[in-house]
Design an enzyme around this catalytic site. Structure first.
Site, short mmCIF file in Angstrom:
data_model
loop_
_atom_site.label_atom_id
_atom_site.label_comp_id
_atom_site.label_asym_id
_atom_site.label_seq_id
_atom_site.Cartn_x
_atom_site.Cartn_y
_atom_site.Cartn_z
N ARG A 147 -3.38 -1.19 13.48
CA ARG A 147 -4.82 -1.34 13.52
C ARG A 147 -5.45 -2.52 13.83
NH1 ARG A 147 -3.63 1.82 8.88
NH2 ARG A 147 -4.22 3.93 9.12
N GLU B 299 -9.98 -3.50 5.09
CA GLU B 299 -9.46 -2.40 4.03
C GLU B 299 -8.61 -2.98 3.23
OE1 GLU B 299 -10.24 1.83 3.23
OE2 GLU B 299 -11.12 0.59 4.89
N ASP C 263 -2.37 -4.35 3.57
CA ASP C 263 -2.49 -4.78 5.12
C ASP C 263 -3.49 -5.87 5.21
OD1 ASP C 263 -0.84 -2.52 5.57
OD2 ASP C 263 -2.29 -1.15 6.09
N TYR D 213 1.75 -4.13 13.31
CA TYR D 213 0.51 -3.53 12.61
C TYR D 213 -0.28 -2.72 13.80
CZ TYR D 213 -3.16 -2.49 9.21
OH TYR D 213 -4.12 -1.96 8.21
N ASP E 265 -6.18 -6.59 7.09
CA ASP E 265 -7.53 -6.17 7.65
C ASP E 265 -8.60 -6.07 6.51
OD1 ASP E 265 -6.86 -3.87 6.48
OD2 ASP E 265 -6.35 -2.81 8.21
N HIS F 123 -4.17 -9.75 13.79
CA HIS F 123 -4.39 -10.77 14.86
C HIS F 123 -3.47 -10.94 15.88
CE1 HIS F 123 -7.28 -11.87 12.02
NE2 HIS F 123 -6.42 -12.33 11.19
N GLU G 26 0.70 -1.28 -0.20
CA GLU G 26 -0.09 -0.03 -0.11
C GLU G 26 0.92 1.13 0.04
OE1 GLU G 26 -3.32 0.30 2.77
OE2 GLU G 26 -3.58 -2.03 2.92
#
Length: 924
Positions: free
Chosen positions: A323, A99, A95, A321, A97, A368, A9
């Site tokens: 988030r 998103e 990423d 990460y 997740d 996670h 990203e």
């Protein structure tokens, strides 16, 4: 030779990941999302009148979305397609997740690869983690894509249906959102509680007691009961100032003074001593919300800034990460934390078995693992001190401490409570008084040696604080004590504390509203929209927020209901887990239940009752005074009874117009009392406040509140009017009254005649000098639209302060004019910081201060620093990322309307292609 293409990203990840993967891989960045739902006005002409015309979503046919590649991403997409042609495999490494999964899916849909595609996920950017990820790929998770698509379509439906109602009934340009509207309501409700709050006064007594031994030991205790009836404290009162229970006694000042006076002459007796063990366990490692809360409390960072700094730490390979709503740690992370705690603090500080934490989230769908230092072994803050500076170092240290502390032993000790009885018969209030003292002694600090969680001071103050860590003398029941001193203390109850960014995030999390990855954006959005402003760390709602919240509560109650909003998050989790169908869920949300179709969003909007815009935008503040939210801002209004002169109170027999005055949001809603409102009204009456008479002219001087701020002016005598003059005579062209705005540090309510006359004396002649031709020319000091300045002929120079208008001398003015004038852009300034050579251009990158703020440049490309980027603390990696982002977006193209229309017409055929079936939101 074909290579494997890895798409991430962020450009700042490219260099490190490429280095860890080696020469067989090509790594490039999509720079966030590459496409999204366009606004309806940007749809192709042949689609605007079709089923996609309202939302860019066909709600009548399975909520099918239509997507377009962002105009500034077309160049990037073309570049990725070129790289893909020379590749034998595609690895989507966005990423891990929802998103990131959606971004990966959009890349797959647009690039249409003909080579094998794999999903590569990792939670930290270290060599070990990247190499593990590339050897353990998976398929794209359609369930996560469905959940993100549902969220995006849901937000589009919500915003596009609700916002127009706000435009019509409150103000043009407003917006409503699934989470932002609820967050705004929470801030408004807290302010309503503060506005309704009535302070209560209560008294207590503090006594200082000492032992009657040779080694005299003293301690302080507080009065807690009189004749076995508990004495009221702050948390015994409700928000209206009333006692919650009749079983407690509210002491008045005279009673407290009487008890204190009698107590000092009495002998006290220890009535009870209790002691119990104390144990405190460490908190779980950080998740997104708790990181934002602690960064706010300990580092004074906003949620947005904390996430921005955490993003840079993650991309730099320092933390995992950021988030996530999972508090679990991997086995390697647990071993690293325990090992480091043992090495730094000793074996006694590490429990025999690892600690395992369970999160509150029913479905932690983000990354996670908790937020922790990256790697299988952690680098201490001292080891990264040479690489990190400022906010980045402070946040890394916070994360490191919390992670290590989470695997350390409990803090232990003991808590003692001593109760002392004092006879107070002569006080006339009670027979006996009981004082209580508590103290906690920490005998083993355990995890506190590494980290202690912050606490919100306003909450502690309102609840009466907490027991401090202190030692009490060794006492036993029945022992006599001397009363050295007794002091009566008065207190006022405190209103509910306003939300801070930290406490608002905590409240949203507790209610299950939103997701960790959205909290920073939500708090930022409600401030950017003008619904909430910051004062220090407190979040204060604007009057506009009151109007918007009332409209939502009365006309869309379910959309701002906390339980309903939380249930939507749970439903999205069910879609992500594959337990619910997105089309069925969106159908029920928008069209309603088949049995009760009226409960859907569309029915709510189509069957709205008549909304009284005036009532919606009216906030009563008491005594017949209201605040109204008008088209040009809020104002105070007071209805004047018919036939009463507002100035004199005399009956005139004629209806009187309401009194009004414009206000700003500088005064918090709970501070806008009727008394404060009348003060502003009186200061802004049409006739203004008379300050006196100018002795030099005989004209009356008044102070007024105008549309553009407070000012003073003189009242000139009205010119005589001839009886023969026509009714619609032209305006008189006589002299205009002198007028001057108040300085920023002046108050309309307190300005006097002398200050007003000084203001009206401007412009002031500082002195006379000769120009180049030998002619005399005046230098004057004037106050203009853009601040104070000097003027000599046509040559103007800015002054630093308004006070200089009165104080500056001719010599000082000449010194200013002796300096070269900076026309247009200022003279070139030295760089604010040097960041090293750019990895793309190879040229030195520096931070400079430009006309529109600080920016980074390599001499060819300029990129403005973002709001949360500080010139002093920006890292080289962040500077290179900004430049890479600017290069990817390319130059801004300015085209005429005709050219744009032609361009759309030219791409009409492309627009007719079948719409894609998946969607995702543009990532900030």
């Amino acid at each position: 030779m074909a290579k494997k293409l890895v798409i991430v990203e962020s450009p700042s990840k490219v260099a490190n990941i490429g280095k860890y993967l080696g020469s067989d891989y090509v790594v490039d960045a999509s720079i966030g999302h590459i496409r999204d739902l366009p606004t309806p006005r940007d749809l192709p002409a042949d689609m605007k009148k079709g089923p996609f015309g309202k939302f860019a979503v066909n709600v009548e046919d399975g909520f099918e979305p239509y997507y377009e590649v962002y105009p500034d991403k077309k160049k990037k997409v073309a570049e990725l397609k070129r790289l893909l042609k020379d590749s034998d495999e595609l690895l989507l490494a966005t990423d891990d997740d929802r998103e990131g999964e959606a971004i990966a899916w959009h890349l797959l849909e647009v690039l249409k690869p003909k080579v094998p595609v794999k999903r590569m996920v990792f939670h930290e950017i270290t060599k070990e983690a990247i190499q593990r990820a590339v050897n353990n790929t998976r398929d794209l998770d359609d369930r996560l894509v469905d959940a993100q698509e549902t969220r995006r379509i849901l937000d589009r439906l919500y915003g596009y249906e609700v916002s127009p109602v706000l435009w019509r009934k409150v103000r043009q340009g407003l917006s409503g959102g699934r989470v932002q509207s609820v967050a705004t309501r929470m801030v408004v409700e807290r302010e309503r509680e503060r506005m309704a709050f009535r302070s209560a006064n209560y008294w207590d007594v503090d006594g200082t007691f000492s032992t009657q031994t040779s080694a005299k030991e003293s301690f302080t205790a507080r009065l807690t009961s009189l004749d076995d009836r508990r004495v009221a404290r702050g948390n015994d009162f409700d928000d209206l100032g009333n006692l919650k229970s009749d079983k407690v006694i509210q002491l008045a000042e005279a009673q407290a003074q009487a008890i204190a006076g009698v107590a000092t002459t009495a002998t006290a007796t220890v009535s009870s001593v209790t002691e119990k063990p104390y144990r405190q366990r460490p908190k779980a490692p950080f998740i997104t919300s708790t990181l934002q809360q602690e960064a706010s409390r300990k580092l004074r960072m906003s949620s947005k800034n904390a996430m921005s700094v955490a993003q840079r730490l993650y991309e730099g390979g320092y933390i995992t990460y950021m988030r996530t709503d999972s508090v679990t740690l991997s086995a390697s992370a647990i071993n690293a934390a325990r090992s480091q705690a043992r090495d730094l603090y000793g074996a006694a500080y590490v429990p025999d078995s690892p600690r395992v934490y369970a999160g509150k989230s029913k479905n932690a769908q983000e990354a996670h693992e908790a937020i922790r230092p990256a790697g299988d072994t952690f680098r201490t803050p001292a080891q990264v001190a040479g690489e990190l500076r400022g906010d980045e170092f402070a946040l890394y240290e916070l994360i490191w401490k919390r992670t290590v502390a989470s695997q350390m032993a409990d803090a232990t000790g003991s808590t003692a409570t001593v109760k002392v009885t004092v006879p107070v018969v002569d006080s006339g209030v009670a027979q006996s008084a009981e004082f209580t003292a508590s103290g906690t002694v920490i005998t083993f600090r355990g995890f506190l040696a590494a980290y202690e969680e912050g606490r919100d001071t306003e909450v502690l103050a309102r609840e009466g604080g907490d027991d401090e860590e202190r030692r009490l003398p060794k006492l036993s029941e029945g022992v006599s004590l001397d009363v050295d001193e007794a002091t009566a203390n008065g207190h006022d109850t405190l209103p509910p504390p306003r939300y801070t960014e930290a406490t608002l995030v905590k409240a949203l999390e507790e209610k299950g509203i939103g997701r960790p990855s959205t909290y920073a954006a939500t708090v930022g959005t409600i401030q950017d929209r003008g619904y909430v402003r910051s004062k220090g760390s407190a979040l204060i709602p604007t009057w506009l927020a009151f109007a918007v919240t009332r409209l939502m509560e009365e006309n869309f109650p379910s959309l701002v209901d906390y339980d309903f909003t939380a249930s939507m998050e749970e439903d999205l989790d069910r879609i992500a887990a594959g337990d619910a169908d997105r089309v069925a869920w969106l159908t029920q949300f928008y069209f309603g239940d088949q049995k009760e179709p009226g409960d859907g969003l569309r029915a709510m909007v189509e069957h709205l009752p008549d909304i009284d815009a005036r009532a919606i935008s009216t906030i009563p503040i008491g005594e017949g005074i209201v605040v109204r939210v008008g088209r040009y801002g809020p104002f105070i209004e007071e209805e004047v009874p018919a036939g009463v002169d507002p100035a004199t109170g005399e009956v005139t027999g004629e209806p009187a117009d309401p009194r009004r005055v414009s206000i700003t949001d500088d005064i918090a809603p709970d501070e806008m009392t009727p008394a404060k409102a009348r003060e502003l009204l009186e200061a802004s009456d049409d006739d203004g406040r008379v300050l006196g008479t100018d002795p030099s002219t005989g004209h009356e001087i008044i102070a007024r509140a105008g549309r553009y701020g407070p000012y003073v002016t003189e009242v000139l005598p009205a010119p005589p009017v001839s009886e023969d003059a026509p009714k619609k005579a032209k305006k008189a062209t006589g002299p205009k009254p002198r007028t001057a705005s108040l300085f920023k540090d002046m108050d309309l309510a307190t300005i006097d005649l002398d200050a007003a006359l000084k203001l009206l004396s401007l412009p002031r002649v500082v002195g006379v000098v000769q120009d180049d031709e030998g002619k005399d020319v005046e230098i004057t000091a004037q106050n203009g639209r853009y601040g104070p300045y000097l003027k000599k002929g046509t040559d103007s120079r800015s002054l630093e302060t308004e006070q200089q208008l009165f104080d500056i001398t001719l010599e000082q003015a000449q010194a200013i004019y002796a300096q070269p004038k900076q026309r247009g852009r200022a003279a070139a300034k030295p760089p604010l910081k040097e960041l090293g050579n750019d990895p793309v251009s190879g040229k030195p990158v520096v931070v400079k201060d430009g006309r529109f703020g600080p920016y980074v440049t390599d001499g060819e490309t300029n990129a403005t620093l973002r709001k949360d980027d500080e010139p002093e603390t920006i890292t080289p990696e962040r500077g290179f990322e900004l430049l890479a982002d600017k290069r990817a977006r390319g130059p801004v193209k300015r085209t005429s309307v005709k050219k744009t229309a032609a361009k759309k017409a030219a791409t009409k055929k492309t627009a007719k292609k079948a719409p894609a079936k998946k969607a995702a939101t543009k990532k900030a």
